[in-house]
Design an enzyme around this catalytic site. Structure first.
Site, short mmCIF file in Angstrom:
data_model
loop_
_atom_site.label_atom_id
_atom_site.label_comp_id
_atom_site.label_asym_id
_atom_site.label_seq_id
_atom_site.Cartn_x
_atom_site.Cartn_y
_atom_site.Cartn_z
N CYS A 1 41.92 7.05 26.18
CA CYS A 1 42.43 5.74 26.57
C CYS A 1 41.43 5.10 27.55
O CYS A 1 40.56 5.77 28.09
CB CYS A 1 43.79 5.80 27.25
SG CYS A 1 44.97 6.85 26.40
N ARG B 1 37.65 4.10 23.32
CA ARG B 1 38.43 5.23 23.83
C ARG B 1 39.82 5.30 23.20
O ARG B 1 40.56 6.26 23.45
CB ARG B 1 38.60 5.10 25.34
CG ARG B 1 37.37 5.50 26.10
CD ARG B 1 37.51 5.13 27.54
NE ARG B 1 36.46 5.76 28.30
CZ ARG B 1 36.63 6.83 29.06
NH1 ARG B 1 37.79 7.40 29.17
NH2 ARG B 1 35.61 7.35 29.71
N TRP C 1 45.14 5.71 23.29
CA TRP C 1 45.04 6.64 22.16
C TRP C 1 46.18 7.63 22.37
O TRP C 1 46.19 8.37 23.34
CB TRP C 1 43.70 7.35 22.14
CG TRP C 1 43.52 8.26 20.97
CD1 TRP C 1 43.08 7.92 19.72
CD2 TRP C 1 43.76 9.67 20.93
NE1 TRP C 1 43.05 9.02 18.91
CE2 TRP C 1 43.46 10.10 19.62
CE3 TRP C 1 44.22 10.59 21.86
CZ2 TRP C 1 43.59 11.44 19.23
CZ3 TRP C 1 44.34 11.92 21.47
CH2 TRP C 1 44.04 12.33 20.17
N ASN D 1 45.13 7.73 32.20
CA ASN D 1 44.39 8.49 31.18
C ASN D 1 44.60 9.96 31.47
O ASN D 1 44.59 10.35 32.64
CB ASN D 1 42.89 8.23 31.28
CG ASN D 1 42.51 6.86 30.78
OD1 ASN D 1 43.34 6.12 30.28
ND2 ASN D 1 41.24 6.52 30.94
N GLY D 2 44.69 10.77 30.45
CA GLY D 2 44.86 12.21 30.66
C GLY D 2 46.23 12.66 30.18
O GLY D 2 46.92 11.92 29.46
N GLU E 1 28.35 18.01 8.32
CA GLU E 1 28.35 16.66 8.88
C GLU E 1 28.68 15.62 7.79
O GLU E 1 29.39 14.64 8.05
CB GLU E 1 26.99 16.37 9.55
CG GLU E 1 26.80 15.00 10.12
CD GLU E 1 27.81 14.60 11.21
OE1 GLU E 1 28.58 15.43 11.67
OE2 GLU E 1 27.81 13.40 11.55
N LYS F 1 31.84 13.09 8.02
CA LYS F 1 31.73 11.63 7.90
C LYS F 1 32.74 11.12 6.86
O LYS F 1 33.41 10.13 7.06
CB LYS F 1 30.32 11.19 7.47
CG LYS F 1 29.24 11.31 8.49
CD LYS F 1 29.27 10.30 9.61
CE LYS F 1 30.06 10.71 10.79
NZ LYS F 1 29.78 11.68 11.71
N GLU G 1 36.37 11.34 8.19
CA GLU G 1 36.65 10.42 9.29
C GLU G 1 36.95 9.01 8.81
O GLU G 1 37.89 8.39 9.29
CB GLU G 1 35.44 10.33 10.25
CG GLU G 1 35.28 11.49 11.18
CD GLU G 1 34.03 11.37 12.02
OE1 GLU G 1 34.14 11.49 13.24
OE2 GLU G 1 32.92 11.16 11.47
N HIS H 1 33.34 33.38 -2.75
CA HIS H 1 34.32 34.09 -1.94
C HIS H 1 35.57 33.26 -1.69
O HIS H 1 36.25 33.46 -0.70
CB HIS H 1 33.68 34.52 -0.60
CG HIS H 1 32.53 35.44 -0.78
ND1 HIS H 1 32.66 36.72 -1.28
CD2 HIS H 1 31.20 35.25 -0.60
CE1 HIS H 1 31.46 37.29 -1.36
NE2 HIS H 1 30.56 36.41 -0.96
N LYS I 1 36.51 7.14 19.81
CA LYS I 1 35.09 7.46 19.95
C LYS I 1 34.87 8.55 20.99
O LYS I 1 34.02 9.41 20.82
CB LYS I 1 34.37 6.17 20.37
CG LYS I 1 32.89 6.32 20.54
CD LYS I 1 32.21 6.30 19.21
CE LYS I 1 30.74 6.59 19.29
NZ LYS I 1 30.27 7.26 18.07
C1 G6P Z 1 35.07 12.30 18.76
C2 G6P Z 1 34.25 11.29 17.97
C3 G6P Z 1 33.16 12.01 17.20
C4 G6P Z 1 32.30 12.85 18.14
C5 G6P Z 1 33.15 13.81 18.96
C6 G6P Z 1 32.35 14.46 20.07
O1 G6P Z 1 35.78 13.10 17.89
O2 G6P Z 1 35.08 10.57 17.09
O3 G6P Z 1 32.33 11.05 16.55
O4 G6P Z 1 31.36 13.56 17.40
O5 G6P Z 1 34.22 13.10 19.60
O6 G6P Z 1 31.97 13.47 20.97
P1 G6P Z 1 30.72 13.54 21.94
O7 G6P Z 1 30.76 12.22 22.66
O8 G6P Z 1 30.96 14.70 22.85
O9 G6P Z 1 29.52 13.71 21.10
#
Ligand code: G6P
Length: 609
Positions: free
Chosen positions: A2, A27, A75, A99-100, A482, A486, A489, A505, A604
């Site tokens: 947040c 956030r 969030w 926040n928290g 990765e 992607k 997400e 396996h 993010k």
């Molecule tokens: C969130 C974001 C991801 C990111 C992850 C780690 O899940 O949506 O895109 O990879 O956090 O974030 P950082 O800022 O520690 O790379």
């Protein structure tokens, strides 16, 4: 998680709060709200479900104006995204944004019920507003009341409190969730992130763990956990924030994918000289640490974790330094054993990921040689708390799905690899081959970006799929991870990555004629191995998409599409090969009509555990 902004000024602060929330949306964007003392002395609260724009629209329909207020973009952790759960929460005259996570909110709630309070929301935050109100009846200033309440809370908080009976001050408290004060002239601000404050001021004071601050328009008083008055340094920030501008692109994610050659080139500038990597920012006195390390422990989350996994292959195969990679939330609770002369590396775009920060703090109590943060946000907690820092310098990344952060992290990791190789007196060819590959990397990524139209076409095959399997071997296995991340997400398609050798396996059981399998198969020493895995899928009727620069003797045959990619140097293959996969996910999400930059349920920066 947040985002928080608070302001106290001589001027109308409503626009400041809303602009701050817009900047903080990375956030969280489930709901947002503000509470402002209006010119008649009445506290006005407005909250809206959805992104900050909904709140902005709601405010536009009012004549709201005031000089003190707090605001929040959420969030959801406790309580679904709903207007009733949006902050600020109010108990009589007390308003709070938080926040928290307050872990003991249920036991507090039980006590509050006995005292006659009713909670209207499902959040862990509302109880704090009631508790401050209850405690306030015993007397004392708002600051004293908050100082009495804080020891009753377990968990993490960055919070700002406004009492409408004392509209000349805001009280802020930090424990586990960052807060920064912005200092103005006859006005002051508080936010969870400096980017919310930069349009008003660059003079910043970061609160430390346990700090409580009283902020008026003309004064700032800070107290530590024990209630002692403390001085925290004011710094002048030089952070550049270009969040507002998508330029010619339709989405931030698209812009950030296309920025990769430029930001990598910029990151390398001045650092590659005479076949050597220069890292003046590390400081020559610290080189001894890197020279002496015998083990590397990487800790990260999400995309940053995947970058760490690539680095493991690099560190072990090129310089024979054993390397372990941990998901931060696992590392912090699994009681890790520290290897001899082990060095900790944290990877993080934001530098505020709660688990990564907690892992770093934990490591300080252990016997690591030191810590290095590879990070994109210079003002972040991770950067401030690490022994050594290498910035990725990718510029603001706004799209929730990380792209340029990943490739710049890998670029910095390769530079570090070369540096350690040199310091350890290893064969000069290692450093030279890394430098040679890095020199042409921006060009190679540009070549990958030229595959965009191919990815637009390919995306059509995936929009009705519910599952996708990604396969890779060696350093391409994390690229498969990765690529799958992607896709999950932003397209909401279930995707899983497997080391191709593991296929037999278990995952082979999933293969039928409806299951797309994306194979990352560059022309390297593992090509023949992965060709065998491809045959295993073909024999079972799977639908193959092979990303390769190798000759397969055919372009497309039944149920197997070859995506021919340009040549890249072996060592930088992971950096280049993620680019078409980023584009593919982007186009699939677009075709599905999803919100590419703000996918559902995600944020993010994950500042809660
Ligand atoms: C969130 C974001 C991801 C990111 C992850 C780690 O899940 O949506 O895109 O990879 O956090 O974030 P950082 O800022 O520690 O790379």
């Amino acid at each position: 998680m947040c985002g928080i902004i608070g302001a106290i000024s001589y001027r109308n602060i409503v626009g400041i709060l809303l602009d701050g929330l817009r900047r903080l949306q990375y956030r969280g964007y489930d709901s947002s709200g503000l509470a402002v003392m209006d010119l008649t002395g009445e506290l006005i609260r407005l909250r809206r479900l959805g992104g900050v724009q909904n709140l902005i629209n709601a405010v536009e329909n009012t004549v709201l104006s005031g000089s003190i207020g707090i605001a929040h973009t959420r969030w959801a952790t406790h309580g679904k995204p709903a207007e009733i759960n949006a902050h600020p929460h109010i108990s009589f005259d007390i308003s709070i944004v938080h926040n928290g996570i307050i872990e003991n909110y249920q036991s507090i709630y039980r006590q509050l019920k006995v005292w006659g309070y009713t909670c209207l929301s499902e959040t862990d935050t509302e109880v704090v507003a009631h508790l401050v109100h209850w405690e306030g009846q015993k007397g004392g200033s708002l600051l004293e009341v908050v100082q009495r309440v804080l020891p009753c809370l377990r968990g993490t908080y960055g919070m700002v409190i406004l009492d409408s009976r004392m509209p000349d001050r805001l009280i802020a408290a930090r424990s586990g969730s960052p807060l920064v004060i912005g200092c103005g002239i006859d006005e002051n601000f508080i936010g969870s992130d400096p980017i919310a404050l930069l349009p008003m001021t660059r003079r910043l004071i970061y609160l430390e763990e346990g700090d409580v601050a009283q902020i008026t328009s003309s004064s700032i008083m800070i107290f530590d956990r024990s209630g002692n008055s403390v001085h925290r340094c004011e710094i002048t920030s030089n952070i550049q924030h270009d969040a507002g501008n998508k330029g010619a692109y339709n989405h931030y994610m698209q812009k950030e994918i296309y920025e990769q050659p430029r930001v990598i080139k910029k990151r390398l500038k001045g650092h590659l000289r005479n076949n050597k990597i220069n890292f003046p920012e590390l400081g020559s006195e610290n080189e001894i640490l890197l020279k002496n390390l015998q083990h590397i422990q990487i800790v990260a989350c999400g995309t940053s974790y995947n970058a760490g996994m690539v680095a493991k292959y690099w560190f072990e195969s090129f310089i024979q330094v054993p390397c372990d990679v941990d998901i931060a939330s696992e590392f912090r609770y699994r009681q890790p054993v520290v290897r001899h002369n082990s060095f900790l590396i944290t990877l993080s775009q934001s530098g505020e990921t709660a688990d990564t920060l907690a892992a770093l703090r934990l490591s300080k109590k252990m016997s690591y040689l030191g810590s290095l943060a590879i990070c994109n946000v210079p003002s972040s907690s991770l950067v401030r708390e690490s022994d050594l820092v290498l910035m990725t310098q990718a510029g603001s990344e706004i799209g929730v799905a990380s792209t340029k952060s990943f490739t710049t992290q890998l670029t910095v990791l390769l530079m570090l690899l070369a540096k350690i190789s040199y310091l350890k007196g290893m064969k000069p060819e290692i450093e030279k081959s890394i430098v040679d590959a890095l020199k042409v990397l921006p060009y190679r990524i540009n070549q990958m970006l030229l595959q965009n139209e191919l990815m637009v076409d390919l995306a059509k095959d995936f929009i009705h799929k519910e599952n996708v399997l990604f396969l890779g071997r060696g350093a391409q296995y994390p690229i498969a991870m990765e690529g799958a991340l992607k896709l999950k997400e932003i397209s909401y398609i279930h995707a899983e990555a497997y080391a191709a050798g593991e296929l037999k396996h278990g995952p082979l059981a999933l293969i039928d004629n409806n299951m797309p399998v994306i194979v990352i198969a560059p022309d390297n020493k593992l090509l023949e191995k992965i060709k065998s895995n491809i045959e295993e899928v073909r024999a079972r009727g799977g639908l193959l998409y092979v990303f390769t620069n190798a000759q397969f003797g055919c372009s497309n045959i039944e149920r197997m599409r070859i995506i021919s990619l340009p040549y890249v140097e072996d060592i930088t293959t992971p950096i280049s090969y993620i680019v078409p996969l980023q584009l593919l996910s982007y186009h699939i999400a677009l075709l599905k009509g999803n919100n590419v930059d703000q996918p559902r349920n995600l944020a993010k920066s994950v500042t809660v555990e």
